[in-house]
Design a protein around this motif. Structure first.
Motif: not given
Length: 158
Positions: A119, A123, A127-131
């Motif tokens: 996570r 940050d 980007c997203s956590e998925r990315t």
């Protein structure tokens, strides 16, 4: 402020050295990132100063790569050589890291060298956590290939 510098310089330097593969460049970038923290300390200290410095350092290293790539393209065009640089020789970890694309390499350094959570890595990379997870998977797959590690062997996650 001095204590922050002494505490963070080795971590920032180590991360950037892994990311760019050049200790001299890493030292300059680490110093520049910490200098920028000092210049913006009033704002930086309100959040997570260490994370801020790491993000700035990775961004500076990425900019360094872009400048170097532009210089190589310009020199290549000027010389009409048309030849491309060979990837770094050898099968060691640094050479394998050097072969990774920049974003997966940054994710790997932030997550596994600096120890940020997935996570936090997301940050820091904006980007997203998925990315971030996808980038980490790409980096690990690239490292396994470069180091000729059997894909079926489990890779230890901390």
């Amino acid at each position: 402020m001095e204590a922050f510098y002494r505490e963070q310089f080795p971590r920032v330097f180590g991360a950037v050295a892994l990311y760019c593969g050049d200790a001299a460049v890493a030292e300059e970038i680490a110093q520049e990132a910490l200098l920028r923290a000092v210049a913006s300390w009033r704002t930086v200290r309100k959040g997570n100063p260490a994370a801020w410095v790491h993000r700035v350092a990775i961004n500076l290293a990425t900019s360094h790569f872009r400048r170097r790539a532009a210089e190589r393209r310009a020199l290549s065009r000027a010389a009409h050589a048309g030849e491309h640089l060979d990837p770094p020789p050898g099968g060691d970890v640094m050479a394998a890291l050097a072969r990774l694309p920049q974003r997966p390499k940054a994710a790997l350094v932030l997550r596994h060298y600096l120890g940020y959570s997935t996570r936090e890595t997301a940050d820091l990379m904006d980007c997203s956590e998925r990315t971030a997870k996808r980038l980490l998977q790409q980096a690990i797959a690239g490292m396994r290939t470069a180091l000729e590690i059997d894909d079926r062997a489990p890779m230890r996650e901390r």
